[in-house]
Design an enzyme around this catalytic site. Structure first.
Site, PDB file in Angstrom:
ATOM      1  N   ASN A 108      36.108  23.968  56.994  1.00  0.00           N
ATOM      2  CA  ASN A 108      35.863  24.501  55.654  1.00  0.00           C
ATOM      3  C   ASN A 108      34.887  23.548  54.972  1.00  0.00           C
ATOM      4  O   ASN A 108      35.270  22.447  54.582  1.00  0.00           O
ATOM      5  CB  ASN A 108      37.183  24.583  54.881  1.00  0.00           C
ATOM      6  N   LYS A 130      33.484  23.913  52.163  1.00  0.00           N
ATOM      7  CA  LYS A 130      33.590  23.949  50.688  1.00  0.00           C
ATOM      8  C   LYS A 130      32.186  24.103  50.100  1.00  0.00           C
ATOM      9  O   LYS A 130      31.379  24.830  50.656  1.00  0.00           O
ATOM     10  CB  LYS A 130      34.352  22.713  50.198  1.00  0.00           C
ATOM     11  N   HIS A 142      42.982  29.413  49.270  1.00  0.00           N
ATOM     12  CA  HIS A 142      42.840  27.959  49.428  1.00  0.00           C
ATOM     13  C   HIS A 142      43.323  27.273  48.151  1.00  0.00           C
ATOM     14  O   HIS A 142      43.138  27.808  47.049  1.00  0.00           O
ATOM     15  CB  HIS A 142      41.376  27.609  49.700  1.00  0.00           C
ATOM     16  N   GLU A 181      42.193  25.013  46.395  1.00  0.00           N
ATOM     17  CA  GLU A 181      41.186  24.824  45.346  1.00  0.00           C
ATOM     18  C   GLU A 181      40.954  26.131  44.570  1.00  0.00           C
ATOM     19  O   GLU A 181      40.681  26.108  43.375  1.00  0.00           O
ATOM     20  CB  GLU A 181      39.888  24.269  45.955  1.00  0.00           C
ATOM     21  N   GLU A 201      48.541  23.650  53.923  1.00  0.00           N
ATOM     22  CA  GLU A 201      47.704  22.576  53.401  1.00  0.00           C
ATOM     23  C   GLU A 201      48.373  21.988  52.158  1.00  0.00           C
ATOM     24  O   GLU A 201      48.192  22.523  51.049  1.00  0.00           O
ATOM     25  CB  GLU A 201      46.319  23.113  53.002  1.00  0.00           C
ATOM     26  N   GLY A 260      41.678  15.957  50.870  1.00  0.00           N
ATOM     27  CA  GLY A 260      40.621  15.074  50.386  1.00  0.00           C
ATOM     28  C   GLY A 260      41.102  13.714  49.916  1.00  0.00           C
ATOM     29  O   GLY A 260      40.353  12.982  49.259  1.00  0.00           O
ATOM     30  N   SER A 306      43.286  16.126  55.042  1.00  0.00           N
ATOM     31  CA  SER A 306      42.886  14.808  55.560  1.00  0.00           C
ATOM     32  C   SER A 306      43.006  14.693  57.082  1.00  0.00           C
ATOM     33  O   SER A 306      43.322  13.624  57.596  1.00  0.00           O
ATOM     34  CB  SER A 306      43.666  13.688  54.854  1.00  0.00           C
TER      35      SER A 306
HETATM   36  P1  13P Z   1      40.099  17.619  53.774  1.00  0.00           P
HETATM   37  O1  13P Z   1      40.072  17.742  55.291  1.00  0.00           O
HETATM   38  O2  13P Z   1      38.797  17.100  53.216  1.00  0.00           O
HETATM   39  O3  13P Z   1      41.300  16.907  53.299  1.00  0.00           O
HETATM   40  O4  13P Z   1      40.191  19.125  53.212  1.00  0.00           O
HETATM   41  C1  13P Z   1      41.174  19.952  53.712  1.00  0.00           C
HETATM   42  C2  13P Z   1      40.912  21.325  53.256  1.00  0.00           C
HETATM   43  O5  13P Z   1      41.070  21.635  52.096  1.00  0.00           O
HETATM   44  C3  13P Z   1      40.453  22.306  54.248  1.00  0.00           C
HETATM   45  O6  13P Z   1      40.527  23.596  53.761  1.00  0.00           O
END
Ligand code: 13P
Length: 250
Positions: free
Chosen positions: A10, A12, A97, A99, A169, A175, A212
């Site tokens: 992903n 983003k 997701h 976010e 997640e 992150g 992560s």
């Molecule tokens: P990270 O791998 O940067 O922690 O992000 C995970 C994520 O949100 C994947 O959709």
């Protein structure tokens, strides 16, 4: 039966069309298909076509969108329909997701509607669930995950679950460099499987872990049979690192 692992990237809000093409070309030089392993790429919507075209000869690759609207068309400024992202080459879509849920106010109900429309339109929904750190610390992980999964269960019939993929997640792990331990992740995956089974979903729905994931921890996470793959943000942004990561595990 061996697991078919999914490694989903992903990106983003990273990698516009030019960077995405450079990534795909480099990735092609570094890797070749591996049996029982699927690689999914979710670039920003404007880069879906370029990535899908660059990787079109790879049978192990599927390109996805990061978000869609549930309506097929209409006055929804800034939104994209499922048929639009499919026309660009997407065969998968991230739904719910964290976010989207936490930064843009997406509700359980909207997540469920998007999942239903994705299934009806013929694109694979990768539905994300996960608790925040406050929810975990107050002992509500189980109830939050159950509520998020239940919203989809309420609208998607048992047989349609054969076309759904889930991702656990935990929001506190995204992150932050602080991944869930393999035990913690496995426990939530089991919880979700139990909930699905209780509601008559007999099919083994793939459940990915995200938060992560890195070169340093992917092997220990995928060593747990409860995990069917990983959903990766930061560690998927560099083609060399991503090529190395998708070669680990299994
Ligand atoms: P990270 O791998 O940067 O922690 O992000 C995970 C994520 O949100 C994947 O959709």
């Amino acid at each position: 039966m061996t697991r078919r692992l999914i490694y989903a990237a992903n990106w983003k809000m990273n990698h516009g069309p030019a960077e995405a093409l450079a990534f795909a070309e480099r990735f092609l030089q570094l890797t070749s298909p591996v049996e029982d392993r699927d690689l999914w790429f979710c670039p920003p919507a404007v880069a879906i076509r370029v990535v899908a075209e660059a990787l079109r000869l790879r049978p192990d690759v599927r390109v996805g969108a990061q978000n869609v609207h549930w309506e097929p068309k209409g006055a929804f400024t800034g939104e994209l329909s499922i048929s639009m992202v499919m026309e660009a080459g997407a065969r998968v879509v991230l739904v719910g997701h964290s976010e989207r849920r936490h930064l843009f106010g997406e509700t359980d109900e909207q997540v469920a509607r998007k999942t239903v429309t994705a299934l009806a339109t013929g694109i694979t929904p990768l539905v994300c669930v996960g608790e925040t750190s406050a929810e975990r610390e107050s002992g509500r992980t189980e109830s939050v995950i159950q509520r998020q999964v239940e919203a989809v269960l309420a609208r998607v019939g048992p047989s349609d679950w054969s076309r759904v993929v889930l991702a656990y997640e935990p929001v506190w792990a995204i992150g932050t460099g602080k991944n869930a331990t393999p035990d913690d992740a496995a426990q939530v995956h089991e919880l979700i499987r139990f909930q699905l089974a209780q509601r008559g979903v007999a099919i083994r729905v793939p459940i990915l872990y995200g938060g992560s994931v890195s070169l340093a921890n992917v092997l220990s996470l995928l060593a747990r049979p409860e995990l069917d793959g990983v959903l990766v943000g930061g560690a998927s942004l560099d083609p060399d690192r991503w090529a190395e990561l998708v070669g680990l595990g299994g």
